[in-house]
Design an enzyme around this catalytic site. Structure first.
Site, PDB file in Angstrom:
ATOM      1  N   CYS A   1      12.721  10.505   9.148  1.00 37.15           N
ATOM      2  CA  CYS A   1      12.635  10.014  10.524  1.00 37.15           C
ATOM      3  C   CYS A   1      13.991  10.081  11.206  1.00 37.15           C
ATOM      4  O   CYS A   1      14.079  10.184  12.428  1.00 37.15           O
ATOM      5  CB  CYS A   1      12.093   8.590  10.548  1.00 37.15           C
ATOM      6  SG  CYS A   1      13.026   7.431   9.528  1.00 37.15           S
TER       7      CYS A   1
ATOM      8  N   GLU B   1       8.796   0.967  11.636  1.00 38.35           N
ATOM      9  CA  GLU B   1       9.862   1.958  11.536  1.00 38.35           C
ATOM     10  C   GLU B   1       9.167   3.305  11.650  1.00 38.35           C
ATOM     11  O   GLU B   1       8.471   3.738  10.739  1.00 38.35           O
ATOM     12  CB  GLU B   1      10.616   1.812  10.209  1.00 38.35           C
ATOM     13  CG  GLU B   1      12.034   2.356  10.281  1.00 38.35           C
ATOM     14  CD  GLU B   1      12.103   3.844  10.033  1.00 38.35           C
ATOM     15  OE1 GLU B   1      12.095   4.594  11.046  1.00 38.35           O
ATOM     16  OE2 GLU B   1      12.166   4.249   8.882  1.00 38.35           O
TER      17      GLU B   1
ATOM     18  N   LYS C   1       0.857  -1.187   0.000  1.00 37.99           N
ATOM     19  CA  LYS C   1       0.000   0.000   0.000  1.00 37.99           C
ATOM     20  C   LYS C   1       0.899   1.245   0.000  1.00 37.99           C
ATOM     21  O   LYS C   1       1.491   1.589   1.007  1.00 37.99           O
ATOM     22  CB  LYS C   1      -0.914  -0.021   1.223  1.00 37.99           C
ATOM     23  CG  LYS C   1      -2.028   1.036   1.187  1.00 37.99           C
ATOM     24  CD  LYS C   1      -1.585   2.320   1.840  1.00 37.99           C
ATOM     25  CE  LYS C   1      -2.665   3.378   1.789  1.00 37.99           C
ATOM     26  NZ  LYS C   1      -2.158   4.717   2.180  1.00 37.99           N
TER      27      LYS C   1
ATOM     28  N   ALA D   1       1.711   7.945  15.405  1.00 36.62           N
ATOM     29  CA  ALA D   1       0.265   7.886  15.626  1.00 36.62           C
ATOM     30  C   ALA D   1      -0.364   6.749  14.834  1.00 36.62           C
ATOM     31  O   ALA D   1      -1.152   5.961  15.372  1.00 36.62           O
ATOM     32  CB  ALA D   1      -0.374   9.222  15.248  1.00 36.62           C
TER      33      ALA D   1
ATOM     34  N   GLU E   1       8.826  15.463  17.125  1.00 36.38           N
ATOM     35  CA  GLU E   1       9.288  15.340  15.741  1.00 36.38           C
ATOM     36  C   GLU E   1       8.550  16.342  14.868  1.00 36.38           C
ATOM     37  O   GLU E   1       7.325  16.322  14.784  1.00 36.38           O
ATOM     38  CB  GLU E   1       9.057  13.916  15.227  1.00 36.38           C
ATOM     39  CG  GLU E   1       9.614  13.697  13.834  1.00 36.38           C
ATOM     40  CD  GLU E   1       9.426  12.286  13.330  1.00 36.38           C
ATOM     41  OE1 GLU E   1      10.371  11.734  12.740  1.00 36.38           O
ATOM     42  OE2 GLU E   1       8.338  11.722  13.540  1.00 36.38           O
TER      43      GLU E   1
END
Length: 477
Positions: free
Chosen positions: A283, A249, A175, A230, A380
């Site tokens: 990230c 991850e 996806k 989230a 972040e």
């Protein structure tokens, strides 16, 4: 665009209710539109992968390696097209898009090599302390896996999942992100060209509804997700409902530690690469700068000047060092953090604002003397926003770096290599660079601890993530 989903070896039209508008972030304008898959089509993709599993996992590893090399060659053959698409849909500068493509090619080549060695690793004997028994080990495909990938590094993060999963003998449902749904379609095209058996690789695009349907699907044996904390939390709940393994991850709030024996010019290069590559949408962005007292007064003003001198613009029309943010939603989110910086009266040496021009551009931003309780220090941001603090001692630097709910990566800059290695050992992260930009190699592992995720990708660990271990023990009496 009429048939953007690849299910059971066929391109099909989306039957979902959502429409995906694909944007050029430099212009803030859509250039393509496609219809999302439906939950019924997710069911069809999982069923196709389940049907293909028996044949694929028993295919000779050398044959699977042949397909993987075919993917590597076909990606390389599409080089110009895929680079241009990355630049247009993500806003990446050309040199960054080139690195991404080379990374994807290297990943498929590496896992082709590992696949070729799988036969030798099967049925290895185990030495038992008890007499009268023999035992051997088998490494088998974990089964049907769902792969959900993000928008910041399309093509790359999908390669990190597709290649080891195929090498292990798994069948897949991928996806892509709704922000960047086009570039991963190349994998379906390549699968058709190579004659990959129908159902081994399936691609279904859509928004959150499609991702939720895939992550909760009872027909999966494993899920691998890269994205926000989230959404990762919801994915983990879905895995728990089915008691199945997953790889996550997730986010990061990584530190770069600069000691006062470091060359300032080199340090600035490493700092800027860690926060401005991909416009900070990583990230692994080293968004917390820890600089030792003895070098801080000299380094910080020069760093601010260097950040202000970066060429920010449209990579398709000019030579740039940094492009825009990839989506309006991310642009607005970064703008909210810049507003928080103003509310907290942070000391801003560079940037601090959204750029007033067409497209989703942000000025590279540097805040100094940021309190450790600031939201900008702890959360972040996923943009080119760097927060700096000073430290006096090695122990203080380690404590500040480790004081985070994330644990993905870190960078250490020092002329004292013994100290750098000592600090690297003390940092609570999954990957540390010493005196380097964030060079990622397929042979090394990728992943972190704390809130940065579960499991590892790349290297032999990436292959092991898609394998189950079976022992066969028999009585000799």
């Amino acid at each position: 665009m009429n048939t953007p989903h690849y299910i059971a070896g066929h391109w099909v039209a989306g039957e979902g209710s959502d429409t995906l508008n694909v944007f050029d972030p430099c212009l803030a304008q859509p250039f393509a539109e496609l219809h999302a898959a439906s939950t019924a089509q997710v069911d069809q993709a999982v069923a196709a992968a389940r049907q293909a599993l028996g044949g694929w996992k028993t295919t000779a590893p050398t044959e699977r390696a042949r397909y993987l090399r075919g993917f590597a060659d076909a990606i390389a053959a599409r080089r110009d097209t895929l680079i241009e698409l990355q630049m247009r849909n993500n806003g990446k500068p050309r040199h960054e898009a080139e690195v991404d493509l080379d990374d994807a090619v290297a990943t498929f080549s590496y896992y082709a090599d590992l696949a070729e060695g799988l036969a030798e690793r099967q049925n290895r004997p185990v030495t038992l302390a008890a007499p009268g028994f023999s035992s051997h080990t088998r490494l088998e495909a974990i089964g049907v896996v769902g792969l959900i990938v993000p928008w910041n590094f399309p093509l790359v993060t999908s390669a990190w999942k597709i290649a080891p999963a195929l090498a292990a003998g798994c069948t897949l449902v991928l996806k892509p992100s709704e922000v960047t749904p086009l570039i991963e379609l190349a994998y379906g095209e390549i699968a058709s060209e190579l004659g990959l058996p129908a159902g081994v690789l399936n691609i279904v695009g859509g928004k959150a509804q499609v991702g939720a349907a895939l992550s909760a699907h009872p027909g999966l044996d494993k899920l691998s997700f890269t994205g926000s904390n989230a959404v990762g939390s919801r994915v983990m709940h879905s895995a728990a409902d089915h008691c199945r393994p997953l790889t996550l991850e997730l986010g990061g709030k990584s530190a770069i530690i600069v000691f006062d024996d470091c060359d300032i010019d080199q340090a600035i290069e490493w700092i800027i690469a860690g926060i401005c590559w991909n416009a900070g949408q990583m990230c692994s962005a080293t968004s917390r700068l820890l600089v030792q007292d003895g070098i801080a007064d000299a380094l910080l003003p020069r760093l601010a000047d260097a950040m202000q001198a970066l060429r920010v613009g449209n990579p398709l029309g000019e030579e740039v060092d940094m492009g825009p943010l990839s989506s309006e939603a991310q642009w607005r989110k970064v703008g909210e953090y810049l507003a928080i910086g103003q509310q907290e009266q942070l000391n801003c040496l560079a940037g601090g604002a959204l750029l007033e021009r067409q497209g989703w551009f942000v000025a590279p931003t540097l805040y100094t003397d940021v309190p450790t309780d600031s939201r900008l220090w702890n959360e972040e941001i996923f943009g080119p926003v760097l927060c700096a603090r000073r430290f006096a001692s090695e122990d203080e630097a380690i404590a500040l770096a480790n004081d985070s709910r994330f644990g993905l990566v870190a960078t250490v800059a020092s002329a004292d290599l013994q100290r750098a290695e000592r600090v690297a050992q003390a940092l609570e992260v999954g990957h540390v660079w010493i005196n380097s930009v964030q060079a990622v190699f397929v042979e090394t592992s990728w992943g972190g601890g704390k809130g940065s995720g579960i499991g590892r990708e790349l290297g032999p660990w990436g292959l092991a993530a898609y394998q189950s271990v079976k022992h066969v023990t028999r009585c000799l009496g």
